[in-house]
Design a protein around this motif. Structure first.
Motif, PDB file in Angstrom:
ATOM      1  N   VAL A  13       0.708  -1.195  -0.088  1.00 12.36           N
ATOM      2  CA  VAL A  13      -0.091   0.214   0.019  1.00 12.36           C
ATOM      3  C   VAL A  13       0.683   1.297   0.019  1.00 12.36           C
ATOM      4  CG1 VAL A  13      -1.561   1.182   1.074  1.00 12.36           C
ATOM      5  CG2 VAL A  13      -1.856  -0.922   1.627  1.00 12.36           C
ATOM      6  N   ASP A  14       0.566   2.009  -0.422  1.00 11.15           N
ATOM      7  CA  ASP A  14       1.276   3.603  -1.100  1.00 11.15           C
ATOM      8  C   ASP A  14       0.548   4.793  -1.715  1.00 11.15           C
ATOM      9  OD1 ASP A  14       4.633   3.861  -1.025  1.00 11.15           O
ATOM     10  OD2 ASP A  14       3.189   5.450  -1.714  1.00 11.15           O
ATOM     11  N   VAL A  15       0.463   5.252  -0.906  1.00 12.21           N
ATOM     12  CA  VAL A  15      -0.195   6.994  -2.055  1.00 12.21           C
ATOM     13  C   VAL A  15       0.395   6.849  -3.177  1.00 12.21           C
ATOM     14  CG1 VAL A  15      -1.796   7.497   0.635  1.00 12.21           C
ATOM     15  CG2 VAL A  15       0.901   8.739  -0.424  1.00 12.21           C
ATOM     16  N   ALA A  19       5.507   4.987  -6.484  1.00 16.92           N
ATOM     17  CA  ALA A  19       6.438   4.013  -5.424  1.00 16.92           C
ATOM     18  C   ALA A  19       5.464   3.065  -5.727  1.00 16.92           C
ATOM     19  CB  ALA A  19       5.506   4.373  -4.431  1.00 16.92           C
ATOM     20  N   ASP A  44      -4.439   4.395   1.803  1.00 18.29           N
ATOM     21  CA  ASP A  44      -3.336   5.893   3.067  1.00 18.29           C
ATOM     22  C   ASP A  44      -3.946   4.278   3.717  1.00 18.29           C
ATOM     23  OD1 ASP A  44      -2.863   6.864   5.027  1.00 18.29           O
ATOM     24  OD2 ASP A  44      -4.634   8.321   3.687  1.00 18.29           O
ATOM     25  N   ARG A  46      -3.518   5.248   6.779  1.00 16.86           N
ATOM     26  CA  ARG A  46      -4.572   5.216   8.281  1.00 16.86           C
ATOM     27  C   ARG A  46      -5.961   4.928   7.645  1.00 16.86           C
ATOM     28  NH1 ARG A  46      -3.941  11.779   7.354  1.00 16.86           N
ATOM     29  NH2 ARG A  46      -3.610  11.125   4.907  1.00 16.86           N
ATOM     30  N   HIS A  62       7.260   0.655   6.894  1.00 21.64           N
ATOM     31  CA  HIS A  62       8.225   2.567   6.233  1.00 21.64           C
ATOM     32  C   HIS A  62       8.166   3.987   6.197  1.00 21.64           C
ATOM     33  CE1 HIS A  62      12.926   3.316   5.006  1.00 21.64           C
ATOM     34  NE2 HIS A  62      12.282   4.149   5.754  1.00 21.64           N
ATOM     35  N   PRO A  63       7.484   4.240   7.102  1.00 21.52           N
ATOM     36  CA  PRO A  63       7.087   5.584   6.928  1.00 21.52           C
ATOM     37  C   PRO A  63       8.011   6.798   6.414  1.00 21.52           C
ATOM     38  CG  PRO A  63       6.711   5.388   9.278  1.00 21.52           C
ATOM     39  CD  PRO A  63       7.523   3.790   8.448  1.00 21.52           C
ATOM     40  N   PRO A  64       6.988   7.535   6.028  1.00 18.60           N
ATOM     41  CA  PRO A  64       8.007   9.191   5.981  1.00 18.60           C
ATOM     42  C   PRO A  64       8.540   9.003   7.168  1.00 18.60           C
ATOM     43  CG  PRO A  64       6.232   9.576   4.813  1.00 18.60           C
ATOM     44  CD  PRO A  64       6.440   7.808   5.432  1.00 18.60           C
ATOM     45  N   TYR A  71       8.202  13.509   0.035  1.00 21.87           N
ATOM     46  CA  TYR A  71       7.634  12.282  -1.331  1.00 21.87           C
ATOM     47  C   TYR A  71       6.727  12.300  -2.612  1.00 21.87           C
ATOM     48  CZ  TYR A  71      10.965   8.567   1.769  1.00 21.87           C
ATOM     49  OH  TYR A  71      11.687   8.377   2.172  1.00 21.87           O
ATOM     50  N   GLU A  77      -2.806  12.896   1.077  1.00 26.68           N
ATOM     51  CA  GLU A  77      -2.496  11.891   2.580  1.00 26.68           C
ATOM     52  C   GLU A  77      -0.925  12.021   2.414  1.00 26.68           C
ATOM     53  OE1 GLU A  77      -4.274  11.468  -1.258  1.00 26.68           O
ATOM     54  OE2 GLU A  77      -6.517  11.722  -0.466  1.00 26.68           O
ATOM     55  N   ASP A  78      -0.089  11.959   1.900  1.00 32.46           N
ATOM     56  CA  ASP A  78       1.372  11.871   2.152  1.00 32.46           C
ATOM     57  C   ASP A  78       1.563  12.685   2.952  1.00 32.46           C
ATOM     58  OD1 ASP A  78       3.828  12.146   1.411  1.00 32.46           O
ATOM     59  OD2 ASP A  78       4.247  12.851  -0.094  1.00 32.46           O
ATOM     60  N   LEU A  79       1.783  11.514   3.901  1.00 33.34           N
ATOM     61  CA  LEU A  79       2.071  11.773   5.044  1.00 33.34           C
ATOM     62  C   LEU A  79       3.794  12.756   5.225  1.00 33.34           C
ATOM     63  CD1 LEU A  79       1.050   8.726   7.819  1.00 33.34           C
ATOM     64  CD2 LEU A  79       0.741  10.890   7.345  1.00 33.34           C
TER      65      LEU A  79
HETATM   66  C1  LIG Z   1      10.892   6.099   3.334  1.00 33.38           C
HETATM   67  S1  LIG Z   1      10.106   5.522   2.212  1.00 33.38           S
HETATM   68  C2  LIG Z   1       8.985   4.234   1.825  1.00 33.38           C
HETATM   69  C3  LIG Z   1       9.100   3.239   1.058  1.00 33.38           C
HETATM   70  C4  LIG Z   1       8.885   1.798   0.531  1.00 33.38           C
HETATM   71  N1  LIG Z   1       8.502   1.342   1.300  1.00 33.38           N
HETATM   72  C5  LIG Z   1      10.280   0.544   1.198  1.00 33.38           C
HETATM   73  O1  LIG Z   1      10.145   0.990   1.848  1.00 33.38           O
HETATM   74  O2  LIG Z   1      11.359   1.301   0.685  1.00 33.38           O
HETATM   75  C6  LIG Z   1       7.808   6.476   2.624  1.00 33.38           C
HETATM   76  C7  LIG Z   1       6.911   6.144   1.766  1.00 33.38           C
HETATM   77  O3  LIG Z   1       5.533   5.916   1.952  1.00 33.38           O
HETATM   78  C8  LIG Z   1       4.133   6.474   1.803  1.00 33.38           C
HETATM   79  N2  LIG Z   1       3.031   6.971   2.298  1.00 33.38           N
HETATM   80  C9  LIG Z   1       3.551   8.702   2.565  1.00 33.38           C
HETATM   81  N3  LIG Z   1       2.891   9.038   3.394  1.00 33.38           N
HETATM   82  C10 LIG Z   1       1.575   7.766   2.923  1.00 33.38           C
HETATM   83  C11 LIG Z   1      -0.056   7.334   3.284  1.00 33.38           C
HETATM   84  N4  LIG Z   1      -0.809   7.870   4.136  1.00 33.38           N
HETATM   85  N5  LIG Z   1      -0.018   6.276   3.397  1.00 33.38           N
HETATM   86  C12 LIG Z   1       0.358   4.978   2.355  1.00 33.38           C
HETATM   87  N6  LIG Z   1       1.354   5.305   2.322  1.00 33.38           N
HETATM   88  C13 LIG Z   1       1.921   6.445   2.460  1.00 33.38           C
HETATM   89  C14 LIG Z   1       5.566   7.944   1.123  1.00 33.38           C
HETATM   90  O4  LIG Z   1       4.589   8.641  -0.656  1.00 33.38           O
HETATM   91  C15 LIG Z   1       6.078   7.003   0.322  1.00 33.38           C
HETATM   92  O5  LIG Z   1       6.502   6.034  -0.884  1.00 33.38           O
END
Ligand SMILES: C[S@@+](CC[C@H](N)C(=O)[O-])C[C@H]1O[C@@H](n2cnc3c(N)ncnc32)[C@H](O)[C@@H]1O
Length: 178
Positions: A13-15, A19, A44, A46, A62-64, A71, A77-79
């Protein structure tokens, strides 16, 4: 990719479409015995309403690190667009949803790092750890992962010399149990 190699079925799952597309490219391979089914979903963390309660065997996330690396520019929705306090507030929803979808006695692994403001440490990974504990998880393991040569290392190296502080050279892999 690892899930497919280990023949585990996975929901990614990713927004961000970028990605999702990168993931799609990485899993586009054939390997003997690699039978894991991969379902990629733009969504999302959440709100995982497309997953029923207690249906997942393992969560790896692995959140931001708040807005340390952005990102996207315009994905609401991007945290990674949120400053630390707002980010932590939203991570409460991620922790709650993670707890809901995970089966009992199973694990949730979350990789999280820290940052600096005005030269001083902001250990936001520990805030995230507490948020997951407050959502009901117990901390099974706390693994320290070294990190070098990241996209932002040059920036931090220059500033660490200029303002006299140590480089952050690790992040934490928290392994929680439901
Ligand atoms: C640190 S990167 C990790 C990327 C990849 N999943 C990895 O582990 O290599 C953070 C990822 O969180 C995603 N992201 C940000 N907000 C999000 C949300 N509300 N729900 C799901 N993903 C989110 C970003 O788009 C980004 O791709």
């Amino acid at each position: 990719m690892e899930a497919k190699l280990l023949s585990r079925n996975i929901i990614g799952v990713d927004v961000n479409d970028v990605a999702i597309e990168r993931c799609r490219e990485k899993i586009d391979f054939e390997h003997e015995g690699a039978n894991g089914k991969v379902y990629l979903k733009k969504g999302d963390a959440r709100n995982l309403s497309f997953i029923k309660d207690e249906h997942i065997d393992l969560i790896c996330t692995h959140p931001p690190y708040a807005d340390i690396i952005k990102y996207s520019e315009d994905i609401e929705e991007d945290l990674s667009r949120l400053k630390i306090s707002d980010f932590l507030e939203e991570m409460k929803k991620v922790a709650k949803e993670s707890y809901r979808v995970l089966k009992k006695d199973r694990f949730c692994a979350i990789l999280m790092g820290d940052t600096r403001k005005k030269g001083c440490m902001i250990p936001m990974s520990f805030d995230v750890m507490k948020i997951f504990q407050e959502a009901g998880f117990t901390l099974k393991e706390l693994i320290i992962k070294e990190q070098h040569n990241c996209r932002a290392t040059g920036y931090w190296k220059t500033n660490s010399v200029k303002y006299n502080f140590l480089l952050i050279a690790h992040e934490y892999l928290f392994v929680f149990k439901k």
